[in-house]
Design a protein around this motif. Sequence first.
Motif, PDB file in Angstrom:
ATOM      1  N   TYR A  75       1.154  58.977  52.014  1.00 18.07           N
ATOM      2  CA  TYR A  75       1.067  57.712  52.766  1.00 18.07           C
ATOM      3  C   TYR A  75       1.865  56.641  52.037  1.00 18.07           C
ATOM      4  N   CYS A  87      -2.318  57.770  66.406  1.00 20.86           N
ATOM      5  CA  CYS A  87      -3.323  58.025  65.375  1.00 20.86           C
ATOM      6  C   CYS A  87      -4.740  58.016  65.956  1.00 20.86           C
ATOM      7  N   PRO A  93      -7.810  57.155  64.087  1.00 26.26           N
ATOM      8  CA  PRO A  93      -8.259  56.748  62.743  1.00 26.26           C
ATOM      9  C   PRO A  93      -9.677  57.204  62.404  1.00 26.26           C
ATOM     10  N   PRO A 118     -10.328  51.410  58.277  1.00 32.83           N
ATOM     11  CA  PRO A 118     -10.626  52.269  59.424  1.00 32.83           C
ATOM     12  C   PRO A 118     -10.477  53.756  59.067  1.00 32.83           C
ATOM     13  N   CYS A 119      -9.828  54.032  57.897  1.00 32.06           N
ATOM     14  CA  CYS A 119      -9.575  55.419  57.505  1.00 32.06           C
ATOM     15  C   CYS A 119      -9.529  55.433  55.981  1.00 32.06           C
ATOM     16  N   LEU A 153      -7.134  55.816  54.033  1.00 37.95           N
ATOM     17  CA  LEU A 153      -5.912  55.269  53.440  1.00 37.95           C
ATOM     18  C   LEU A 153      -5.945  53.741  53.350  1.00 37.95           C
ATOM     19  N   LEU A 154      -6.612  53.125  54.293  1.00 44.02           N
ATOM     20  CA  LEU A 154      -6.671  51.662  54.317  1.00 44.02           C
ATOM     21  C   LEU A 154      -8.073  51.225  53.928  1.00 44.02           C
ATOM     22  N   TYR A 162      -4.972  49.717  64.859  1.00 41.47           N
ATOM     23  CA  TYR A 162      -4.433  50.680  63.882  1.00 41.47           C
ATOM     24  C   TYR A 162      -3.621  51.778  64.560  1.00 41.47           C
ATOM     25  N   GLY A 163      -2.708  52.350  63.771  1.00 38.61           N
ATOM     26  CA  GLY A 163      -1.821  53.400  64.274  1.00 38.61           C
ATOM     27  C   GLY A 163      -0.396  52.880  64.288  1.00 38.61           C
ATOM     28  N   THR A 164       0.547  53.815  64.310  1.00 38.62           N
ATOM     29  CA  THR A 164       1.965  53.433  64.277  1.00 38.62           C
ATOM     30  C   THR A 164       2.314  52.572  65.490  1.00 38.62           C
ATOM     31  N   CYS A 192       0.596  50.769  59.117  1.00 37.92           N
ATOM     32  CA  CYS A 192       0.599  52.129  59.666  1.00 37.92           C
ATOM     33  C   CYS A 192       2.010  52.581  60.047  1.00 37.92           C
ATOM     34  N   CYS A 212       3.194  55.942  58.614  1.00 38.36           N
ATOM     35  CA  CYS A 212       2.153  56.938  58.339  1.00 38.36           C
ATOM     36  C   CYS A 212       2.245  58.128  59.301  1.00 38.36           C
ATOM     37  N   CYS A 245      -5.002  62.669  57.926  1.00 40.67           N
ATOM     38  CA  CYS A 245      -6.330  62.099  58.170  1.00 40.67           C
ATOM     39  C   CYS A 245      -6.386  61.366  59.502  1.00 40.67           C
ATOM     40  N   GLY A 246      -5.259  60.854  59.997  1.00 38.62           N
ATOM     41  CA  GLY A 246      -5.265  60.201  61.302  1.00 38.62           C
ATOM     42  C   GLY A 246      -4.658  61.046  62.406  1.00 38.62           C
ATOM     43  N   TYR A 247      -3.674  61.862  62.061  1.00 35.38           N
ATOM     44  CA  TYR A 247      -2.902  62.542  63.106  1.00 35.38           C
ATOM     45  C   TYR A 247      -3.312  63.987  63.342  1.00 35.38           C
TER      46      TYR A 247
END
Length: 255
Positions: free
Chosen positions: A118, A170, A172, A186-187, A189-190, A210-212, A218, A221, A225-227
Amino acid sequence: MIHPGMPAIVRGLVAQERYVYLCTNAILMERKLDEYQPSKFLTFSVHMDGLSDEHDLAVCRDGVYDVAVKAIKAALKRGHRVTTNTTLFDDANPERVRKFFDAMMELGVEGMMISPGYSYQKAPDQQHFLKRERTKELFSRILGNPKKGWQFNQSPLFLDFLMGRREYECTPWGNPTYNVFGWQKPCYLLQEGYAKTFRELMDSTEWDHYGTGRNEKCADCMVHCGYEASAVEDTFGTMSGFGRTIKLTVLPTSR
Ligand code: SF4
């Protein structure tokens, strides 16, 4: 494995028939093996950064790769389940990574897990983090022509995603993190605060932030863990995802 209560924690979870993936760098693993009973519910997930040169460099200590390999062999000999998990960065060499996969399969591990690192905004060394396009290029070179014996312990559609063959948003909440502070938002990583309960985590997190494309943190990323949860949703939520998963599970070399 430093945690003195870990064997008891694992025993308790296994008694509840929960699947435990005990992540370790394997430095203490061989010494502590007596404290764990082999079980289909327990898997040692050993963090390996590549072959010995890459792994020892990543952990800043000579000989750690050999220690981990010895521990993996000892665990397998006792009948434990063992997998590996590997994080790849911008400087990864596709040929060396492929040789690393061969080496892990030869050792007899059950499966491998891989993910891009990440791109952590606050990390001092920004130049080695993977940007999205570079991630797709790197993973295409590593996985585009997979060898027959390679076993991955993750969704084949997530590997497609890493190669740029599928697009996902994502999820999350797909792999929620609970630690001594509570449920992390939310995950993992953050760190945008903690909730006291899982219900509070689900109800009080602004998931749409959150999410790309939705949050600058994000932007690059593509982490499992999200995808990976999005890939699993694709498998069980769409006919095309289900069909592709079956095809890649039965014929992994058909990529
Ligand atoms: S894209 Fe998803 S998994 Fe990645 S940092 Fe953002 S919320 Fe977390």
